[in-house]
Design a protein around this motif. Structure first.
Motif, PDB file in Angstrom:
ATOM      1  N   ARG A  43       0.854  -1.179   0.000  1.00  0.00           N
ATOM      2  CA  ARG A  43       0.000   0.000   0.000  1.00  0.00           C
ATOM      3  C   ARG A  43       0.891   1.230   0.000  1.00  0.00           C
ATOM      4  NH1 ARG A  43      -3.571  -1.100   4.784  1.00  0.00           N
ATOM      5  NH2 ARG A  43      -1.768  -0.136   5.730  1.00  0.00           N
ATOM      6  N   CYS A  44       0.797   1.997  -1.057  1.00  0.00           N
ATOM      7  CA  CYS A  44       1.544   3.252  -1.123  1.00  0.00           C
ATOM      8  C   CYS A  44       0.544   4.352  -1.426  1.00  0.00           C
ATOM      9  CB  CYS A  44       2.607   3.166  -2.222  1.00  0.00           C
ATOM     10  SG  CYS A  44       3.395   4.748  -2.587  1.00  0.00           S
ATOM     11  N   GLY A  45       0.681   5.479  -0.737  1.00  0.00           N
ATOM     12  CA  GLY A  45      -0.231   6.598  -0.939  1.00  0.00           C
ATOM     13  C   GLY A  45      -0.188   7.136  -2.367  1.00  0.00           C
ATOM     14  N   VAL A  46       0.938   6.932  -3.040  1.00  0.00           N
ATOM     15  CA  VAL A  46       1.105   7.452  -4.395  1.00  0.00           C
ATOM     16  C   VAL A  46       0.853   6.364  -5.440  1.00  0.00           C
ATOM     17  CG1 VAL A  46       2.708   8.598  -5.981  1.00  0.00           C
ATOM     18  CG2 VAL A  46       2.810   9.087  -3.520  1.00  0.00           C
ATOM     19  N   HIS A  47       1.395   5.183  -5.227  1.00  0.00           N
ATOM     20  CA  HIS A  47       1.405   4.149  -6.263  1.00  0.00           C
ATOM     21  C   HIS A  47       0.453   2.992  -5.999  1.00  0.00           C
ATOM     22  CE1 HIS A  47       5.469   6.091  -6.322  1.00  0.00           C
ATOM     23  NE2 HIS A  47       5.054   6.293  -7.544  1.00  0.00           N
ATOM     24  N   GLY A  48      -0.313   3.050  -4.942  1.00  0.00           N
ATOM     25  CA  GLY A  48      -1.220   1.951  -4.650  1.00  0.00           C
ATOM     26  C   GLY A  48      -0.434   0.707  -4.278  1.00  0.00           C
ATOM     27  N   HIS A  54      11.415   4.090  -8.407  1.00  0.00           N
ATOM     28  CA  HIS A  54      12.076   5.257  -7.814  1.00  0.00           C
ATOM     29  C   HIS A  54      11.564   5.543  -6.405  1.00  0.00           C
ATOM     30  CE1 HIS A  54       8.340   6.483  -9.735  1.00  0.00           C
ATOM     31  NE2 HIS A  54       8.268   7.400  -8.793  1.00  0.00           N
ATOM     32  N   HIS A  55      10.746   4.683  -5.849  1.00  0.00           N
ATOM     33  CA  HIS A  55      10.129   4.925  -4.544  1.00  0.00           C
ATOM     34  C   HIS A  55      10.531   3.786  -3.608  1.00  0.00           C
ATOM     35  CE1 HIS A  55       6.337   6.475  -2.330  1.00  0.00           C
ATOM     36  NE2 HIS A  55       7.248   7.419  -2.327  1.00  0.00           N
ATOM     37  N   ALA A  56      10.175   3.903  -2.344  1.00  0.00           N
ATOM     38  CA  ALA A  56      10.534   2.840  -1.401  1.00  0.00           C
ATOM     39  C   ALA A  56       9.356   1.918  -1.124  1.00  0.00           C
ATOM     40  CB  ALA A  56      11.035   3.453  -0.103  1.00  0.00           C
ATOM     41  N   CYS A  57       8.308   2.017  -1.956  1.00  0.00           N
ATOM     42  CA  CYS A  57       7.102   1.252  -1.641  1.00  0.00           C
ATOM     43  C   CYS A  57       7.217  -0.212  -2.064  1.00  0.00           C
ATOM     44  CB  CYS A  57       5.871   1.918  -2.250  1.00  0.00           C
ATOM     45  SG  CYS A  57       6.009   2.296  -4.000  1.00  0.00           S
ATOM     46  N   GLY A  58       6.233  -0.999  -1.693  1.00  0.00           N
ATOM     47  CA  GLY A  58       6.276  -2.440  -1.908  1.00  0.00           C
ATOM     48  C   GLY A  58       6.669  -3.132  -0.617  1.00  0.00           C
TER      49      GLY A  58
HETATM   50 ZN   LIG Z   1       5.217   4.446  -3.872  1.00  0.00          ZN
END
Ligand SMILES: [Zn+2]
Length: 149
Positions: A43-48, A54-58
């Protein structure tokens, strides 16, 4: 960035916390309790749910067990681990392998995936009863002993 056909297998650590329905696995820094018998979805606020390069999500995992262990020890040193941002009481610390799938970003030390589920677990301090309870809840093998180093 790629869509993984075969699940990735990596290492990570969890806190075992007292959940509403028994012991539950919680992520280390992110306030996420891992659901039992169904995948955790990123769950990422930007990428779902889909991790971006380029982000730290996942959902994060290390390729090497020692990296996952080192990560736990690092946080041990810097923060009173069992009290960090978590309302529930931590019962134990677990380390283990995790399967990741869906969209994934791989990098030098590991990967970040869209979905993940624990593959097998080791408690860092021996607790046979807790190991059995976590194994029953998540339907994975849980060893009451840490992995041999
Ligand atoms: Zn993200």
């Amino acid at each position: 960035m790629n869509v993984v056909q075969e699940p990735l297998l990596g290492w990570r650590g969890w806190q075992v916390v007292e959940g509403r329905h028994g012991p539950a696995l919680a992520s280390w820094w992110v306030d996420a309790v891992w659901p039992a018998r169904r995948p955790l979805e990123a769950r990422c606020g930007v990428h779902g749910s889909r991790p971006a390069a380029h982000h730290a999500c996942g959902i994060h995992a290390f390729s090497a067990r020692d990296e996952a262990l080192a990560y736990l020890h690092r946080t041990h040193d810097s923060v009173p681990l069992l009290f960090c941002r978590r309302p529930q009481r931590a019962l134990a610390v677990a380390i283990g392998r995790v399967s990741g799938w869906g969209r994934a970003v791989t990098h030098r030390r590991g990967w970040r995936s869209e979905f993940a589920y624990p593959y097998d677990l080791f408690l860092l301090e021996r607790d046979d009863g807790l190991a059995r309870a976590v194994a029953d809840r998540y339907a994975v093998d849980v060893s009451a002993l840490p992995p041999i180093r």
